[in-house]
Motif scaffolding. Structure first.
Motif, PDB file in Angstrom:
ATOM      1  N   LYS A 114      19.104  51.491  44.042  1.00 14.03           N
ATOM      2  CA  LYS A 114      19.666  50.213  44.454  1.00 14.03           C
ATOM      3  C   LYS A 114      21.176  50.365  44.491  1.00 14.03           C
ATOM      4  CE  LYS A 114      19.814  45.302  43.151  1.00 14.03           C
ATOM      5  NZ  LYS A 114      19.392  44.304  42.148  1.00 14.03           N
ATOM      6  N   GLN A 115      21.793  49.745  45.467  1.00 11.75           N
ATOM      7  CA  GLN A 115      23.248  49.826  45.574  1.00 11.75           C
ATOM      8  C   GLN A 115      23.884  48.926  44.518  1.00 11.75           C
ATOM      9  OE1 GLN A 115      24.734  51.920  47.668  1.00 11.75           O
ATOM     10  NE2 GLN A 115      26.741  51.422  46.811  1.00 11.75           N
ATOM     11  N   LEU A 116      24.740  49.509  43.680  1.00  7.76           N
ATOM     12  CA  LEU A 116      25.386  48.765  42.598  1.00  7.76           C
ATOM     13  C   LEU A 116      26.882  48.611  42.888  1.00  7.76           C
ATOM     14  CD1 LEU A 116      23.736  50.421  39.464  1.00  7.76           C
ATOM     15  CD2 LEU A 116      23.036  48.355  40.648  1.00  7.76           C
ATOM     16  N   PRO A 117      27.468  47.490  42.473  1.00  2.00           N
ATOM     17  CA  PRO A 117      28.901  47.245  42.750  1.00  2.00           C
ATOM     18  C   PRO A 117      29.808  47.878  41.703  1.00  2.00           C
ATOM     19  CG  PRO A 117      27.954  45.312  41.737  1.00  2.00           C
ATOM     20  CD  PRO A 117      26.827  46.313  41.845  1.00  2.00           C
ATOM     21  N   VAL A 118      29.590  49.154  41.406  1.00  7.30           N
ATOM     22  CA  VAL A 118      30.397  49.804  40.354  1.00  7.30           C
ATOM     23  C   VAL A 118      31.138  51.019  40.896  1.00  7.30           C
ATOM     24  CG1 VAL A 118      28.923  49.005  38.485  1.00  7.30           C
ATOM     25  CG2 VAL A 118      28.372  51.143  39.634  1.00  7.30           C
ATOM     26  N   TYR A 119      31.353  51.055  42.220  1.00  4.00           N
ATOM     27  CA  TYR A 119      32.004  52.229  42.797  1.00  4.00           C
ATOM     28  C   TYR A 119      33.197  51.858  43.680  1.00  4.00           C
ATOM     29  CZ  TYR A 119      27.631  54.420  41.351  1.00  4.00           C
ATOM     30  OH  TYR A 119      26.569  54.859  40.613  1.00  4.00           O
ATOM     31  N   GLY A 120      33.686  50.621  43.551  1.00  9.70           N
ATOM     32  CA  GLY A 120      34.814  50.211  44.378  1.00  9.70           C
ATOM     33  C   GLY A 120      36.124  50.831  43.910  1.00  9.70           C
ATOM     34  N   ASP A 121      37.135  50.610  44.727  1.00  8.20           N
ATOM     35  CA  ASP A 121      38.456  51.144  44.379  1.00  8.20           C
ATOM     36  C   ASP A 121      38.986  50.534  43.087  1.00  8.20           C
ATOM     37  OD1 ASP A 121      38.396  52.715  46.587  1.00  8.20           O
ATOM     38  OD2 ASP A 121      39.677  51.436  47.816  1.00  8.20           O
ATOM     39  N   LEU A1580      50.158  36.792  34.306  1.00 13.54           N
ATOM     40  CA  LEU A1580      48.952  36.280  33.658  1.00 13.54           C
ATOM     41  C   LEU A1580      47.705  36.666  34.439  1.00 13.54           C
ATOM     42  CD1 LEU A1580      50.111  32.726  32.524  1.00 13.54           C
ATOM     43  CD2 LEU A1580      49.932  34.808  31.186  1.00 13.54           C
ATOM     44  N   PHE A1581      47.815  36.702  35.762  1.00 13.82           N
ATOM     45  CA  PHE A1581      46.656  37.161  36.541  1.00 13.82           C
ATOM     46  C   PHE A1581      46.330  38.613  36.223  1.00 13.82           C
ATOM     47  CE2 PHE A1581      45.179  39.476  40.305  1.00 13.82           C
ATOM     48  CZ  PHE A1581      43.952  38.851  40.507  1.00 13.82           C
ATOM     49  N   LEU A1582      47.371  39.428  36.090  1.00 13.51           N
ATOM     50  CA  LEU A1582      47.139  40.832  35.735  1.00 13.51           C
ATOM     51  C   LEU A1582      46.473  40.939  34.369  1.00 13.51           C
ATOM     52  CD1 LEU A1582      47.559  43.873  36.207  1.00 13.51           C
ATOM     53  CD2 LEU A1582      49.815  43.628  35.182  1.00 13.51           C
ATOM     54  N   VAL A1583      46.952  40.149  33.407  1.00 17.20           N
ATOM     55  CA  VAL A1583      46.353  40.180  32.068  1.00 17.20           C
ATOM     56  C   VAL A1583      44.892  39.768  32.134  1.00 17.20           C
ATOM     57  CG1 VAL A1583      46.426  39.121  29.786  1.00 17.20           C
ATOM     58  CG2 VAL A1583      48.544  39.788  30.899  1.00 17.20           C
ATOM     59  N   GLY A1584      44.602  38.676  32.849  1.00 16.02           N
ATOM     60  CA  GLY A1584      43.226  38.215  32.941  1.00 16.02           C
ATOM     61  C   GLY A1584      42.336  39.184  33.679  1.00 16.02           C
ATOM     62  N   ALA A1585      42.821  39.714  34.817  1.00 16.00           N
ATOM     63  CA  ALA A1585      41.999  40.625  35.615  1.00 16.00           C
ATOM     64  C   ALA A1585      41.739  41.931  34.877  1.00 16.00           C
ATOM     65  CB  ALA A1585      42.690  40.889  36.959  1.00 16.00           C
ATOM     66  N   ALA A1586      42.793  42.518  34.281  1.00 19.20           N
ATOM     67  CA  ALA A1586      42.599  43.790  33.574  1.00 19.20           C
ATOM     68  C   ALA A1586      41.674  43.613  32.369  1.00 19.20           C
ATOM     69  CB  ALA A1586      43.950  44.346  33.130  1.00 19.20           C
ATOM     70  N   LEU A1706      37.475  42.480  39.448  1.00 26.87           N
ATOM     71  CA  LEU A1706      38.591  41.748  40.039  1.00 26.87           C
ATOM     72  C   LEU A1706      39.643  42.746  40.503  1.00 26.87           C
ATOM     73  CD1 LEU A1706      39.117  38.761  37.587  1.00 26.87           C
ATOM     74  CD2 LEU A1706      37.994  38.726  39.800  1.00 26.87           C
ATOM     75  N   ASP A1707      40.277  42.415  41.597  1.00 33.63           N
ATOM     76  CA  ASP A1707      41.320  43.294  42.119  1.00 33.63           C
ATOM     77  C   ASP A1707      42.606  43.041  41.337  1.00 33.63           C
ATOM     78  OD1 ASP A1707      42.910  44.959  43.534  1.00 33.63           O
ATOM     79  OD2 ASP A1707      42.928  43.787  45.387  1.00 33.63           O
ATOM     80  N   ALA A1708      42.828  43.887  40.335  1.00 33.57           N
ATOM     81  CA  ALA A1708      44.032  43.713  39.507  1.00 33.57           C
ATOM     82  C   ALA A1708      45.308  44.000  40.281  1.00 33.57           C
ATOM     83  CB  ALA A1708      43.962  44.639  38.280  1.00 33.57           C
ATOM     84  N   GLN A1709      45.198  44.682  41.437  1.00 38.27           N
ATOM     85  CA  GLN A1709      46.381  44.974  42.254  1.00 38.27           C
ATOM     86  C   GLN A1709      46.708  43.853  43.225  1.00 38.27           C
ATOM     87  OE1 GLN A1709      48.089  47.728  41.629  1.00 38.27           O
ATOM     88  NE2 GLN A1709      46.589  48.298  40.062  1.00 38.27           N
ATOM     89  N   TYR A1710      45.919  42.770  43.191  1.00 34.05           N
ATOM     90  CA  TYR A1710      46.154  41.668  44.120  1.00 34.05           C
ATOM     91  C   TYR A1710      47.495  41.000  43.824  1.00 34.05           C
ATOM     92  CZ  TYR A1710      45.657  37.109  46.335  1.00 34.05           C
ATOM     93  OH  TYR A1710      45.866  35.977  47.084  1.00 34.05           O
ATOM     94  N   ARG A1711      48.210  40.694  44.856  1.00 36.73           N
ATOM     95  CA  ARG A1711      49.520  40.045  44.715  1.00 36.73           C
ATOM     96  C   ARG A1711      49.464  38.670  45.380  1.00 36.73           C
ATOM     97  NH1 ARG A1711      53.309  44.249  44.121  1.00 36.73           N
ATOM     98  NH2 ARG A1711      52.388  45.713  42.627  1.00 36.73           N
ATOM     99  N   PHE A1712      49.849  37.662  44.634  1.00 36.18           N
ATOM    100  CA  PHE A1712      49.985  36.342  45.232  1.00 36.18           C
ATOM    101  C   PHE A1712      51.165  36.343  46.195  1.00 36.18           C
ATOM    102  CE2 PHE A1712      47.954  35.457  41.118  1.00 36.18           C
ATOM    103  CZ  PHE A1712      46.849  34.722  41.547  1.00 36.18           C
ATOM    104  N   GLN A1713      51.016  35.569  47.239  1.00 38.43           N
ATOM    105  CA  GLN A1713      52.092  35.498  48.223  1.00 38.43           C
ATOM    106  C   GLN A1713      53.314  34.832  47.608  1.00 38.43           C
ATOM    107  OE1 GLN A1713      51.045  33.470  51.789  1.00 38.43           O
ATOM    108  NE2 GLN A1713      52.962  33.904  52.831  1.00 38.43           N
TER     109      GLN A1713
END
Length: 1742
Positions: A114-121, A1580-1586, A1706-1713
């Motif tokens: 089964k394809q699992l979501p554990v191989y993303g960047d 804070l987003f980085l803290v929460g996501a990481a 969660l994409d911890a590298q995401y940047r808010f505009q």
């Protein structure tokens, strides 16, 4: 403790089972030594008796405590054996849906199907940089470990991925390569990483096929070396292949497919580029339809073909090469469809018209006739001749299939060679990581040559694995200083010797292949003869003579000998080879070129074998077995030179069902892949290894109070362990860890559970006893009451009779009346007493209330007055503050007005200078007149002398000639005639002189009239200026009223007020000096008035003297007495002049009456004229002296006023007084000029009136009377003005007194502020230095002003808010203000965005000059300088925050002063005047906006780089709640290379400190609050996501206690936001997923209501994340329960309709505009001073 002692009641064991392999059972009775059986109960309730041997050596395996089940590492289990491993994998795979598990250094990967979501960047980045064991097991963790060891140790690495078909080897290898490609991005344009990954689709297309076990099974072994440079970035790759399954090209089993590439080509046959290949459906080709199934569910062969071609192109393989490969593949398919017919029994034939044969010949460029012939015939070379022999249909079909296999094998090798060429490294790589994707141990019902080679390779790999495990174990023991003891384990060297040693199985096989008539049976017989009785590892099947059995390390395998020789020879007819070699198709011809025998192998290349017997030299080509053995030897040599990492792929079931677990199949693979062997090796030593901290935290409950009080935790652990476990051989103490033998951790867990259970029992006993006792006491009390009432009723019933009742009734009647009387009497007494008491009480209360009211009224009165006094004091304080604010504002506002007034005064001074020059011109004319008069006087004197001489001569002649009177009578007459002639001549001369004098007087009169006209014009101008000053005074008073109404706006000036305290302190010192100067000015004015009166008296005396001189000696006394003496005594200056003028007129008339008498005598007339000229000369000199005194007074007044104006620039409140003084000066000058003019006119009139008529005198008198009336009116006006000036002076004095009080209060306030700001020593020191410099500059300026007061008065400048610089100074400007500027300086922090304002003021000046080139150069310099300083300080948060703030301020300045309506509506009128006029800088605004965004992202990157290492230790690992341990010791044995020394531990305080550092840096440099909040929100987003990502990837973090810790840490962040007063920006919304995850860990997870609550509240988590957390939930203690799979399914069913992201991480590298809000600056540009510390002396304020 002995292992047998653990078999006690309630413990569980594992017993063998035929269906499930192992079953769990619970012990019902303690085991005792000597028992023959063990009483057990299965999980389904069945009881059984498990038989034991008499010695008790074969006891069943003990089951691990539930707390240890589900461990990340199998070696961390207390009991290490097969059922424990199997059960642990089942729990993780089935219940927790976790597919990866460590087993020491092995990663066990169970295929989930089964394809699992554990191989993303995001997952890749989460594992990047982490130590192996810090996160949950993952293929990325192994890849990271290999990459890290390569970079750290500079040693090559290998990752060995093995497993049977369908276990997921290819996918695992693909993910490792993808991980390396992501984490080692080179950033170059070659895209080497993409090329390395692109090789996978090609190799899978030509080397993978569908089998019964796997839809994408690799049918070859592959070792890929990924090369890295010195920076450990991918630069290339190289691939080696092993043992391609060529037989699959021509033979397929049921439900299998050929290689994918054939089906991809058939699916794309309708494409134009494939038309010439003449392909059709895969069902129509024999080689593709043999298995009966041509499609795979979920696979699109056409799309895969497009992907294959795309990867061909990505690797740089040209289109011609691709089409050549496709032509060869199509030819193989057509070759398989060539029909071979049987002709008789031993012959066969192929039709020359066969369509597929024609297509094959056409595609490959070979002769169809030759191919038809040599497919059905064979050439036999004898000694004397060559014989061509036909072959049967079966042999012909084999030849055809052999040709197809050889062509495909060559094509496969060529494609691999081309891929390697595309990925080849130009030079020698710095290091490499090899990924080995090789077949695992295989055993089927029928095992042939391929299985034999595969198992032989696995024997070699297992041997290498065993040696490596021992090496790591030895390193671990040596590191911990524990004695190393040899461990007995299975050594498979005998099996390897059986296969590859001299005269081994492979040697005998090659020997048999040398014989043309060699058969499989002969070879098998040799094996029987050599090994059957001599080697225990070789066996013969009981029921077969066509097979042999080898005892491998994993299991016994039976091999069928049929086909061994043929597959080992891999022969093909020489005639067919010659045909292929002569092909016109160059690619095919190159496949079969003559090659020398290889002397060394870089890697195996599967080549076609030459015929077994050469026609010339009969040389034998190298066999397949020999090639494979050589390539395997090279592979092992490579692996031994690297550090290996192992991945064992497990196939959980045969049906490919997702998350289905077949214990039989799994245990078979575990035995085959070496996992159980690793467990066996670990179990023999000390498998459980815990650090001292983990042991102390876990088992502190077993410590005594004395042991717990010890400070040394290591010593405490040793003491406790020695007390609990008596046998010291069961554990060892290392330097950092404690090593336990198998079962000891379980025993400690049992002791811990018993202690906790005993504590719970004690607590329950006490609570239940207390509850039961309380219940018993209540019941006893109730029983006593019931007994009391029952007994009373019983006694009453026994005692009651009729008489008794009557007596009792009578007694009751008596008692009633008696008691009533007594009660009434007592009631009356009580009533009277009560009323009396109430009266007195009420009176006392009323009096007290009255007194209280009186006191309250007095208090109210006192409060009223006190509050009124307080209110007045507050009002006065506020008013003083307002006055101070007004003072500071007026200092700035009226300074401009005073500068304008100074400009007007300068204009007046220039006009006065013009008047003085005109007056000097008049004086020069008077001098010329005097010179002429002096010449005339000299002539008169000479005439008088001649006359006197002639008289003397005449007298002498008379004396001499008296005696001769008669004789000289005639001579006397002649002499008298001569005298008469001479008198006439003198009279004529005098008339001519008088005429000339009259002409001169007329000319002077005309010039006087011109001067009068000029004076009238100047007077009108002065009157206009006076009116303008009056109007300005009125407007200033109106502005004063407006300023009083703007008191509320004074609060905005509080910041400026603090900075001006020092300046006002200085200015206050000037006030006494100014008062002194004003007083001295008034004294000078009084002196001037006295001087004027004295001068008037002098003029009067001079006039009287002139009158006397004019009258001469004739009737002098009468004339003087006739004059009005009272007129000379009048104090009025104008009347004195008139009286003097009248006296002059009277004297003139008197002179006229005596004119005839004076003309009679020549001497008297001459003397009179002489006197007249002399008096005129003296009067002119006196008038000139008076005018010079007037000019000196005027100059002194002008200088004094100018000096006062210069010194009073800082005190605009004195402006009215100064203006009044200037007005008085103007009036005095006008009066002096008028008086001087009138005196001049009077003298002219005196000269004219000597020869004018009385009518003219009357008209002049009338004119003078009119002028006198005007002068009287002006005098009255001047007196009124003087009174106004005096009143205003009094007001100013009062205001000065209030100002002095305000200054004193401001000094107190300044001293208080200085006392409060002592912490800012650096800034204060810098400010003091600046103040001293400014004071020195002020002193120098004052000195220069005092020195220049005489020469030229100071003229203040009005600044326009611009800074001027030269074009050559631009590099210095950029260097000093941008490149060399330090953010921590005092000057740059005085005004937020000071640097930006200075740069913008320079931009404004270039706009003011309309210099396009200079503007572009400046803007480019600013942008380039900021980019350079940001590039040079990429890691400096302080510098980045400083330039982010200043770039933002500069962008706001460009908007605010752009002139655009949307930006200027908030500006003040003065700011609107400063808008840009000539250039549109909207394009530059966009550039600065992009630059600010770039700086922001760089700032966020550095911030994330600093913050990221703190997040997981601070938010997850740190125990913020003391006394609540939220982590369970894992016992994981990390790689030796992955263990670091303990770094400094981060806590949540570290995170808060970093947040505060970033917030403080931005706030200090004046960043906008919204911009600061965007940065905080990103943090804070980085803290929460990481944190959430780490929870999702760490099973040990998913517990209830850990949820409590996370919730506590989140509350710390919320408190920090409140402390910084930024909680209203909703920054905590970014941490909502983490908060919900913490809540999910704490909430109950058992009932349907819990599932519904979870689905409703966890809105920020997607279903994948919720299910992952539930599956990963791990109890810390035995008293917690795991989440049941049924509950997880309930939650999944409730979440199935929820839409959203399906990503696990969660994409911890995401940047808010980022947005930059426009905020206009209130700072006035014209008030900005350039600090000297910036070293910008070349900037000039404009």
């Amino acid at each position: 403790m002995a292992l047998a002692e653990l078999y006690t009641k309630y413990n569980r064991v594992w017993i063998p089972d035929s269906q499930e392999v192992w079953k769990s059972a619970e012990i019902l009775r303690d085991y005792r030594s000597g028992d023959s059986e063990l009483e057990l109960q299965l999980e389904d309730g069945t009881e059984l008796k498990y038989p034991l041997d008499s010695e008790g050596t074969h006891l069943p395996h003990l089951r691990n405590p539930d707390i240890l089940v589900g461990e990340n590492d199998l070696t961390a289990l207390s009991y290490l054996h097969e059922p424990a491993v199997l059960h642990n994998l089942r729990v993780r795979f089935v219940e927790s849906k976790i597919i990866y598990t460590y087993c020491g250094i092995i990663l066990v990967a169970v295929n989930p199907y089964k394809q699992l979501p554990v191989y993303g960047d995001a997952v890749i980045h989460a594992y990047s940089g982490q130590n192996m064991g810090d996160m949950d097991p993952h293929i990325f963790a192994v890849a990271e470990e290999a990459y890290k060891q390569m970079a750290r140790n500079n040693k090559n690495q290998s990752i060995i991925v093995s497993g049977e078909s369908g276990a997921g080897k290819t996918v695992s290898a693909r993910y490792t390569m993808r991980y390396f490609a992501v984490v080692s991005k080179s950033g170059s344009n070659t895209h080497v990483e993409d090329k390395v990954l692109a090789s996978n689709p090609i190799t899978e297309a030509i080397g993978n096929a569908k089998t019964t076990r796997n839809d994408n099974s690799s049918r070859f072994g592959k070792y890929t070396e990924i090369s890295f440079d010195g920076r450990y970035q991918i630069i290339g790759a190289n691939m080696r292949t092993y043992l391609l399954e060529k037989s699959r090209v021509v033979f397929l089993s049921e439900n299998e497919r050929n290689y994918h590439i054939f089906y991809q080509m058939c699916a794309s046959a309708d494409q134009p580029e494939f038309k010439h290949l003449r392909l059709t459906s895969a069902d129509e080709f024999r080689y593709t339809s043999m298995g009966g199934q041509t499609n795979i569910d979920g696979v699109d062969d056409r799309a895969d073909m497009a992907e294959t071609r795309r990867t061909f192109s990505l690797l740089g393989l040209k289109e011609d090469f691709q089409m050549s490969v496709f032509k060869v593949l199509a030819a193989i398919l057509h070759l398989g469809n060539v029909e071979i017919r049987a002709v008789g029994g031993d012959k066969s034939s192929v039709s020359s018209s066969d369509r597929h044969l024609a297509v094959f010949s056409e595609l490959l460029g070979v002769s169809g006739e030759d191919l038809c012939r040599w497919l059905c015939h064979r050439r036999i070379v004898l000694v004397a001749e060559t014989v061509v022999k036909p072959v049967s249909r079966e042999h012909a079909a084999n030849a055809r299939d052999a040709l197809a296999k050889q062509i495909y094998a060559h094509l496969f090798a060529r494609v691999i060679h081309s891929i390697n060429a595309a990925l080849r490294v130009p030079g020698k790589p710095h290091a490499f990581i090899g990924v080995l994707d090789i077949y695992g141990f295989e055993t089927f019902e029928i095992n042939s040559f391929e299985q034999f080679c595969i198992n032989y390779a696995n024997e070699k790999l297992q041997q290498q694995f065993n040696l490596h495990v021992f090496k790591l174990e030895q390193e671990e023991y040596m590191k911990e200083d524990i004695p190393w003891t040899l461990i007995d384990f299975y050594d498979n060297q005998p099996v390897i010797d059986l296969i590859e040693a001299k005269m081994g199985i492979l040697d005998l096989l090659d020997e048999e292949c040398l014989f043309p008539q060699g058969t499989d049976q002969n070879w098998l017989q040799k094996l029987y003869n050599n090994y059957l009785d001599q080697n225990a590892l070789f066996e013969k099947p009981r029921m077969s003579n066509q097979a042999f059995v080898i005892q491998h390390f994993a299991d016994k395998v039976e091999y069928q000998c049929r086909g061994f020789l043929e597959k080992n020879r891999d022969t093909m007819y020489e005639e067919l080879v010659d045909i292929m070699r002569g092909s016109k198709f160059s690619l095919l011809a190159s496949f079969f070129q003559e090659e020398e025998l290889p002397t060394g192998f870089k890697g195996i290349k599967v080549r076609a074998a030459r015929p077994g017997l050469k026609p010339t030299n009969k040389q034998l080509k190298t066999t397949v077995g020999n090639k494979f053995r050589s390539s395997l030897y090279l592979l092992m040599e490579t692996l031994n030179a690297t550090t290996p990492h192992y991945v064992r792929c497990i196939k959980p079931n045969e049906e490919k069902m997702p998350f289905e677990y077949d214990s039989k199949r799994v245990v078979q693979q575990l035995r085959a892949c070496g996992v159980l062997e690793t467990i066996h090796i670990s179990a023999q030593s000390y498998p459980s290894r815990w650090t001292y901290i983990e042991f102390y935290s876990r088992y502190s409950i077993l410590m005594t109070q004395l042991e717990a009080e010890l400070n040394d935790k290591k010593h405490t652990c040793k003491t406790v362990l020695q007390r609990l476990i008596q046998d010291s051989d069961q554990y060892k103490f290392g330097r950092t860890k404690i090593f336990f033998r198998a079962g000891q951790v379980a025993y400690l867990e049992k002791l811990r559970s018993d202690r906790l259970r005993g504590a719970c029992v004690s607590i329950q006993k006490r609570v239940r006893g207390w509850s039961q006792r309380r219940k018993f006491l209540r019941m006893r009390d109730a029983a006593v009451i019931i007994q009391q009432y029952v007994r009373g009723q019983k006694t009453i019933r026994q005692a009651v009779t009729a008489a008794t009742l009557k007596r009792a009734w009578a007694a009751m009647v008596f008692q009633k009346h008696c008691r009533g009387f007594l009660v009434r009497r007592v009631f009356r007494l009580v009533l009277v007493a009560t009323v009396t008491i109430q009266a007195f009480t009420r009176g006392w209360l009323a009096r007290r209330h009255y007194k209280k009211m009186v006191a309250e009224q007095k208090a109210l009165v006192l409060q009223k007055y006190a509050r009124a006094w307080l209110a007045r004091r507050r009002f006065q304080a506020v008013r003083r503050l307002v006055v101070n604010v007004q003072l500071s504002y007026r200092v700035q506002h009226l300074r401009k007005k005073l500068e304008e007034q100074n400009k007007e005064n300068n204009g007046l001074l220039e006009r006065l200078t013009g008047l003085s020059s005109t007056h000097a011109h008049d004086v020069e004319k008077l001098h010329r007149l005097e010179a002429e008069l002096s010449r005339s006087a000299n002539e008169k004197t000479s005439l008088e002398e001649r006359e006197k001489k002639s008289k003397e001569d005449a007298n002498q002649v008379i004396v001499q000639l008296q005696a001769q009177n008669r004789s000289l009578e005639q001579q006397k007459q002649d002499m008298e005639k001569k005298l008469s002639d001479s008198a006439k001549e003198m009279k004529d001369n005098f008339d001519e002189l008088k005429k000339k004098l009259r002409e001169d007087l007329e000319r002077e009169e005309r010039q006087r009239r011109i001067a009068e006209n000029n004076f009238e014009i100047q007077k009108e101008d002065y009157d206009g200026q006076v009116e303008a000053l009056k109007e300005e005074n009125r407007r200033l008073r109106e502005e004063k009223i407006v300023l009083q109404q703007q008191v509320e706006e004074g609060n905005q000036a509080n910041g400026d007020l603090q900075t001006q305290v020092v300046q006002l302190t200085k200015h206050a010192k000037v006030i006494p000096e100014l008062r002194k100067e004003i007083h001295s000015l008034q004294l000078q004015r009084d002196d001037l008035d006295r001087k004027m009166r004295g001068q008037t008296r002098d003029v009067r005396e001079k006039m009287r003297e002139v009158t006397r001189q004019l009258l001469g000696g004739v009737q002098e006394e009468e004339s003087i007495s006739s004059l009005n003496e009272k007129d000379f005594e009048q104090p009025n200056e104008d009347e004195d002049l008139l009286s003097a003028f009248n006296d002059l007129r009277k004297a003139t008339r008197t002179v006229e009456t005596h004119a005839q008498a004076r003309t009679e005598s020549h001497t008297s007339q001459v003397e009179g004229l002489a006197f007249e000229v002399e008096h005129l000369r003296s009067e002119n000199s006196q008038l000139q002296t008076l005018f010079q005194q007037e000019n000196s007074v005027k100059d002194s007044i002008s200088l004094e006023v100018t000096r006062l104006a210069c010194e009073n620039m800082v005190l605009p409140q004195l402006r009215q007084q100064v203006s009044e003084l200037q007005r008085q000066k103007v009036e005095l000058e006008a009066r002096l000029n008028a008086q001087g003019t009138e005196l001049k006119e009077k003298m002219d009139e005196i000269s004219n009136d000597l020869h004018s008529t009385l009518n003219e005198e009357v008209s002049q008198r009338r004119l003078l009377e009119l002028q006198r009336a005007d002068w009287e009116r002006e005098k009255e006006e001047l007196e009124g003005r003087v009174e106004d000036v005096e009143e205003e002076n009094l007001q100013l004095k009062k205001q000065h007194q209030a100002d002095s009080e305000a200054k004193s209060r401001m000094r107190q306030e300044a001293s208080r502020l200085i006392a409060e700001n002592m912490d800012f020593e650096e800034q204060m020191d810098a400010k003091d230095l600046m103040v001293r410099k400014l004071q020195k500059q002020i002193k120098d300026l004052r000195a220069s002003e005092i020195a220049n007061q005489i020469s030229a008065p100071a003229v203040p400048k009005e600044y326009l808010g611009m800074l001027e610089y030269k074009r050559d100074d631009e590099p210095r400007l950029i260097q000093n203000i941008i490149l060399d500027l330090k953010p921590r300086g005092v000057a740059v922090n005085m005004i937020p965005g000071l640097t930006a304002h200075i740069l913008f003021m320079c931009v404004r000046h270039t706009d003011y000059l309309n210099d396009d080139g200079k503007l572009k150069s400046l803007m480019n310099g600013i942008i380039g300088g900021i980019k350079q300083v940001v590039m040079d300080h990429q890691e400096d948060i302080e510098m980045l925050s400083f330039w982010l703030s200043n770039t933002y301020h500069l962008l706001n300045c460009l908007k605010q002063y752009s002139g655009e309506e949307e930006f200027v509506k908030h500006n003040s009128p003065r700011q609107n005047k400063n808008c840009l006029q000539n250039f549109d800088l909207s394009e530059h605004r966009q550039v600065f906006s992009d630059l600010a965004i770039r700086i922001y992202h760089q700032f966020v990157t550095i911030m994330e780089k600093t913050l990221t290492p703190m997040i997981v230790p601070g938010m997850l690992e740190h125990e913020s709640l003391q006394g609540i341990s939220s982590m369970k010791p894992t016992g994981f044995r990390k790689r030796s290379a992955s263990v670091y020394e303990d770094a400094e531990g981060h806590t949540v305080s570290s995170i808060l400190q970093q947040l505060g550092h970033v917030h403080g840096a931005l706030s200090q440099h004046g960043a906008h609050p919204e911009l600061v909040m965007q940065v905080v929100k990103q943090q804070l987003f980085l803290v929460g996501a990481a944190t959430l990502n780490s929870i999702l990837l760490r099973k040990d973090m998913c517990s209830c206690r850990k949820g409590m810790q996370i919730r506590c840490n989140i509350s710390y962040l919320e408190e920090w936001l409140k402390e910084k007063e930024i909680q209203h920006f909703n920054a905590m919304d970014t941490m909502a997923p983490l908060s919900q995850a913490a809540w999910l860990l704490q909430v109950n997870k058992s009932t349907d209501e819990d599932a519904k609550e979870i689905s409703e509240k966890c809105t920020e988590l997607n279903p994948v994340q919720i299910v992952k957390i539930l599956n990963s939930y791990t109890p810390i203690d035995d008293f917690e329960k795991r989440v049941a799979p049924s509950f997880v399914r309930k939650v999944q069913s409730l979440l199935q309709d929820r839409r959203g992201s399906t990503q696990l991480m969660l994409d911890a590298q995401y940047r808010f505009q980022v947005t930059f809000p426009f905020s206009p600056s209130p700072q006035a540009l014209e008030l900005i001073q350039v600090p000297s510390s910036l070293k910008l002396p070349f900037l000039i304020r404009v």
